[in-house]
Enzyme design. Structure first.
Site: not given
Ligand code: S3P
Length: 427
Positions: A22, A26, A93, A121, A168, A314, A341, A387
């Site tokens: 994550s 970013r 995603g 998704r 997200q 996760d 997911k 995962r």
């Molecule tokens: C993430 C947020 C989560 C997580 C994903 C990474 C992120 O998803 O499951 O692996 O980096 O913001 P969601 O926002 O859909 O819960």
């Protein structure tokens, strides 16, 4: 590729797991729209964050890897260039959803898509708030990618109360807020991971039990240095491995301890896990520690539900593994988003737990089972989900006989050296 995992006698040693996924995404996104050169240490060089780099490359952002550093040559808020090719978010995603927030504010149109799994998704969750801000986005009839994010003159700031707990969605709206007139506020009921807020230094306040995060449109971003801690979600696999395999002791170095990410550690401790934190410190605004884990006799009997779920979203695949080996009943509820997911993780977990010989009850929003003795080694399906592959790879270490993980190369999404790390610790 399939991987055979044999029963481990014991696990022992010290490892560093790769950088936080994550935070890696970013750091590139923020670096790309900052003024100057962003220096990132510990970036996760895995397929998902590399998809983010490649999308920004198509938008004219240069980068350079040098040892464990990544340099991103920022273009400022308004310096991205139109891409004549489709942006490819791959399996990620986070790439498509967060970047949509940035792309919504550009003075050019962009088309972004991804692999066969990403195409399934849901994107309505980001399209809805971005359209409220004035963005023009078209998607498939089912609100899935490819997304076409069209040029609009301006975005307007909104107050957006998140209908689902999602970092997200929150981050997509915050990024779009950088391009909006005025102050955008995102309101969340249950805390989700807060890396975007920390990395952009945003104001986050509690109001009537809700969290309100504000961002000012046009806020100039100066390039900085980011240090990416090791991903707690990746460390979770080896923490569980150390607990399950008898006579084991594992030390995992420099793990991110952000409170929005480590709910799984409290749960494991409640089940009786012997886990110690050492060398606790803060680097680049994120708490970090070394984690020492020793094999433990665990008792299950827990229901995980409600506000806790976003914090462990996760880790649910790997948390189901010690639960299967502990004594008692384990139940997950309120986790319907797991079906959205990389694969339908509720179905995937239930499928593989049943192969281990468990009687699993599947619900729309979770699953439940009673643990059992003498679980079976098996052929586990990864469903091409990193995962799921790693969770059942770890389960296999504590089963009698060899197990096979199908399409195990999917670990490259977040932890390309996973199978080597297993071998390094296995005795
Ligand atoms: C993430 C947020 C989560 C997580 C994903 C990474 C992120 O998803 O499951 O692996 O980096 O913001 P969601 O926002 O859909 O819960």
């Amino acid at each position: 590729m399939d991987t055979i995992v044999s029963t481990a006698k014991y696990l022992n040693g010290e490892i560093t797991v790769p950088g936080d996924k994550s935070i890696s995404h970013r750091s590139v996104m923020i670096g790309a729209i900052s003024e100057g050169v962003t220096e990132i240490t510990g970036f996760l060089k895995a397929a998902d964050p590399l998809s983010t780099i490649s999308c920004f490359h198509s938008l004219g952002v240069e980068h350079k890897f040098d040892g464990d550093k990544l340099f991103v040559y920022g273009k400022g808020l308004n310096g991205l260039k139109h891409s004549s090719t489709l942006l490819d978010a791959g399996n990620s995603g986070t790439t498509i959803r967060l970047m949509s927030g940035i792309l919504a504010g550009q003075k050019f149109s962009t088309k972004i898509s991804g692999d066969q799994y990403l195409l399934k998704r849901p994107m309505k969750r980001i399209i809805d708030p971005l359209v409220k801000m004035g963005a023009h986005i078209t998607a498939s009839e089912k609100f899935t990618a490819p997304l076409t994010i069209q040029f609009v003159e301006s975005l307007k700031a909104i107050d957006y109360e998140l209908p689902i707990a999602s970092a997200q969605v929150k981050s997509a709206v915050l990024f779009a807020g950088l391009y909006a007139d005025g102050t955008t506020r995102v309101i969340e009921h249950e805390p989700s991971r807060d890396h975007t807020e920390r990395m952009l230094n945003l104001r986050s306040e509690k109001e009537n039990g809700k969290i309100v995060i504000s961002i000012n449109g046009g806020m100039k971003l100066e390039a900085k240095q980011f240090v990416v801690p090791s991903d707690p979600s990746s460390a979770a696999f080896f923490i569980v491995a150390g607990l399950l395999v008898p006579n084991s002791e594992i030390k995992i170095i420099n793990v991110g301890m952000n409170p929005t990410r480590i709910g799984f550690l409290s749960i494991l401790k409640q089940l009786g896990a012997d886990i110690i934190f050492e060398n606790e410190r803060t680097i680049g605004g994120e708490p970090i520690a070394d984690i020492i884990v020793k094999s433990s006799i665990l008792k299950s009997n827990c229901i995980l539900e409600g506000d806790l779920i976003p914090n462990i979203i996760d880790e649910i695949p790997i948390l189901s593994i010690p639960a299967a080996n502990a004594v008692g009943k384990f139940e997950i509820r309120d986790a319907q988003d797991l079906r959205n997911k990389e694969t339908d993780r509720i179905a995937a977990i239930c499928f593989n737990l049943r192969k281990m010989g468990l009687d699993v009850e599947e619900y729309n929003d979770g699953f439940a089972f009673e643990s059992k003795k003498d679980l079976l080694s098996s052929e586990f399906n990864s469903f091409d989900d990193h995962r799921i592959a790693m969770a059942f790879g770890i389960a296999a270490l504590a089963l009698h006989g060899d197990s096979k993980i199908l399409n195990s190369e999917c670990v490259s999404i977040s932890f390309p050296t996973f199978w080597e790390s297993v071998k390094t610790l296995q005795r």
